[in-house]
Design a protein around this motif. Sequence first.
Motif, PDB file in Angstrom:
ATOM      1  N   UNK A 175       0.868  -1.170   0.000  1.00  0.00           N
ATOM      2  CA  UNK A 175       0.000   0.000   0.000  1.00  0.00           C
ATOM      3  C   UNK A 175       0.903   1.218   0.000  1.00  0.00           C
ATOM      4  N   UNK A 176       0.654   2.142  -0.922  1.00  0.00           N
ATOM      5  CA  UNK A 176       1.474   3.343  -1.030  1.00  0.00           C
ATOM      6  C   UNK A 176       0.568   4.554  -0.888  1.00  0.00           C
ATOM      7  N   UNK A 177       0.982   5.490  -0.031  1.00  0.00           N
ATOM      8  CA  UNK A 177       0.268   6.756   0.137  1.00  0.00           C
ATOM      9  C   UNK A 177       1.317   7.852   0.208  1.00  0.00           C
ATOM     10  N   UNK A 178       1.532   8.523  -0.901  1.00  0.00           N
ATOM     11  CA  UNK A 178       2.552   9.554  -0.948  1.00  0.00           C
ATOM     12  C   UNK A 178       3.925   8.943  -0.767  1.00  0.00           C
ATOM     13  N   UNK A 179       4.700   9.438   0.214  1.00  0.00           N
ATOM     14  CA  UNK A 179       6.043   8.914   0.442  1.00  0.00           C
ATOM     15  C   UNK A 179       6.058   7.747   1.427  1.00  0.00           C
ATOM     16  N   UNK A 180       4.886   7.361   1.916  1.00  0.00           N
ATOM     17  CA  UNK A 180       4.804   6.262   2.883  1.00  0.00           C
ATOM     18  C   UNK A 180       4.263   5.034   2.179  1.00  0.00           C
ATOM     19  N   UNK A 181       4.889   3.897   2.426  1.00  0.00           N
ATOM     20  CA  UNK A 181       4.382   2.652   1.874  1.00  0.00           C
ATOM     21  C   UNK A 181       4.497   1.548   2.912  1.00  0.00           C
ATOM     22  N   UNK A 182       3.558   0.620   2.878  1.00  0.00           N
ATOM     23  CA  UNK A 182       3.552  -0.521   3.791  1.00  0.00           C
ATOM     24  C   UNK A 182       3.460  -1.775   2.943  1.00  0.00           C
ATOM     25  N   UNK A 183       4.299  -2.752   3.259  1.00  0.00           N
ATOM     26  CA  UNK A 183       4.282  -4.020   2.540  1.00  0.00           C
ATOM     27  C   UNK A 183       3.945  -5.126   3.533  1.00  0.00           C
ATOM     28  N   UNK A 231      -6.599 -16.417  20.664  1.00  0.00           N
ATOM     29  CA  UNK A 231      -7.147 -15.827  19.455  1.00  0.00           C
ATOM     30  C   UNK A 231      -6.312 -14.698  18.877  1.00  0.00           C
ATOM     31  N   UNK A 232      -5.176 -14.375  19.554  1.00  0.00           N
ATOM     32  CA  UNK A 232      -4.309 -13.344  18.990  1.00  0.00           C
ATOM     33  C   UNK A 232      -3.682 -13.867  17.705  1.00  0.00           C
ATOM     34  N   UNK A 233      -3.528 -13.006  16.768  1.00  0.00           N
ATOM     35  CA  UNK A 233      -2.886 -13.426  15.526  1.00  0.00           C
ATOM     36  C   UNK A 233      -1.569 -12.682  15.372  1.00  0.00           C
ATOM     37  N   UNK A 234      -0.671 -13.284  14.653  1.00  0.00           N
ATOM     38  CA  UNK A 234       0.616 -12.665  14.392  1.00  0.00           C
ATOM     39  C   UNK A 234       0.575 -12.119  12.984  1.00  0.00           C
ATOM     40  N   UNK A 235       0.926 -10.882  12.849  1.00  0.00           N
ATOM     41  CA  UNK A 235       1.022 -10.316  11.503  1.00  0.00           C
ATOM     42  C   UNK A 235       2.374  -9.640  11.382  1.00  0.00           C
ATOM     43  N   UNK A 236       2.968  -9.776  10.211  1.00  0.00           N
ATOM     44  CA  UNK A 236       4.260  -9.160   9.984  1.00  0.00           C
ATOM     45  C   UNK A 236       4.125  -8.137   8.873  1.00  0.00           C
ATOM     46  N   UNK A 237       4.681  -6.968   9.105  1.00  0.00           N
ATOM     47  CA  UNK A 237       4.684  -5.949   8.071  1.00  0.00           C
ATOM     48  C   UNK A 237       5.936  -5.106   8.237  1.00  0.00           C
ATOM     49  N   UNK A 238       6.242  -4.339   7.210  1.00  0.00           N
ATOM     50  CA  UNK A 238       7.400  -3.469   7.250  1.00  0.00           C
ATOM     51  C   UNK A 238       6.980  -2.140   6.663  1.00  0.00           C
ATOM     52  N   UNK A 239       7.370  -1.054   7.309  1.00  0.00           N
ATOM     53  CA  UNK A 239       7.035   0.277   6.817  1.00  0.00           C
ATOM     54  C   UNK A 239       8.292   0.915   6.250  1.00  0.00           C
ATOM     55  N   UNK A 240       8.112   1.700   5.205  1.00  0.00           N
ATOM     56  CA  UNK A 240       9.219   2.380   4.561  1.00  0.00           C
ATOM     57  C   UNK A 240       8.966   3.876   4.629  1.00  0.00           C
ATOM     58  N   UNK A 241      10.011   4.633   4.737  1.00  0.00           N
ATOM     59  CA  UNK A 241       9.884   6.083   4.749  1.00  0.00           C
ATOM     60  C   UNK A 241      11.199   6.710   4.345  1.00  0.00           C
ATOM     61  N   UNK A 242      11.489   7.859   4.888  1.00  0.00           N
ATOM     62  CA  UNK A 242      12.713   8.576   4.535  1.00  0.00           C
ATOM     63  C   UNK A 242      13.926   7.945   5.205  1.00  0.00           C
TER      64      UNK A 242
END
Length: 183
Positions: free
Chosen positions: A122-130, A157-168
């Motif tokens: 997902x990309x929003x301007x200069x911020x993106x999340x994969x 019931x907790x779930x594990x999610x992995x993501x990485x955020x990118x920025x400057x």
Amino acid sequence: MALVKYPLANANSYATAAEGDTFFVTYLNASAWTGAVTATKESALVLATRDLNAEEYVGTNNTLVPGFKWARSGVVDLEGNAIDEDSIPSFITEATFELALVYLQSASVQTGSTALSNIKRVVAGSVQVEFFLPQSVEPFPPRVQRLLAPYLLPGAGDSISMSQAFGTCEESGLSDYNTSGFN
């Protein structure tokens, strides 16, 4: 598969279709239930029961039926009263009906899939999340979660999610305001 109600040794459901019919008589938006044939209702109840039995609850399992998580001892209700350790509490029966209704309304709930579950980036301007895994989907609909929450073990019931955020790549100007004494 025929529905067999708990507490029989070969049980596969916490409730019957006839009990569900009574439950949904005055229920708003229950057309998926009221329009279904008995065999379909029973299948939904069996699936809902199976999913409820996959959770971890407070107290000690008191049942002699393999795979069932209720009845339990050592459980108190929201007012602090002991829940009967030899019967199925009403919140479990109600959660079974609620979950069965949702399963009848939408096949995607059964599989945990949504139109957004496989987003990679997902990309929003200069911020993106994969996302490295599909977005986590809540294990149960909100109504069922509210019924079960007080009785689930912490972390159940907790779930594990992995993501990485990118920025400057530039250093933050906030480091000039370090008041912790750590560098």
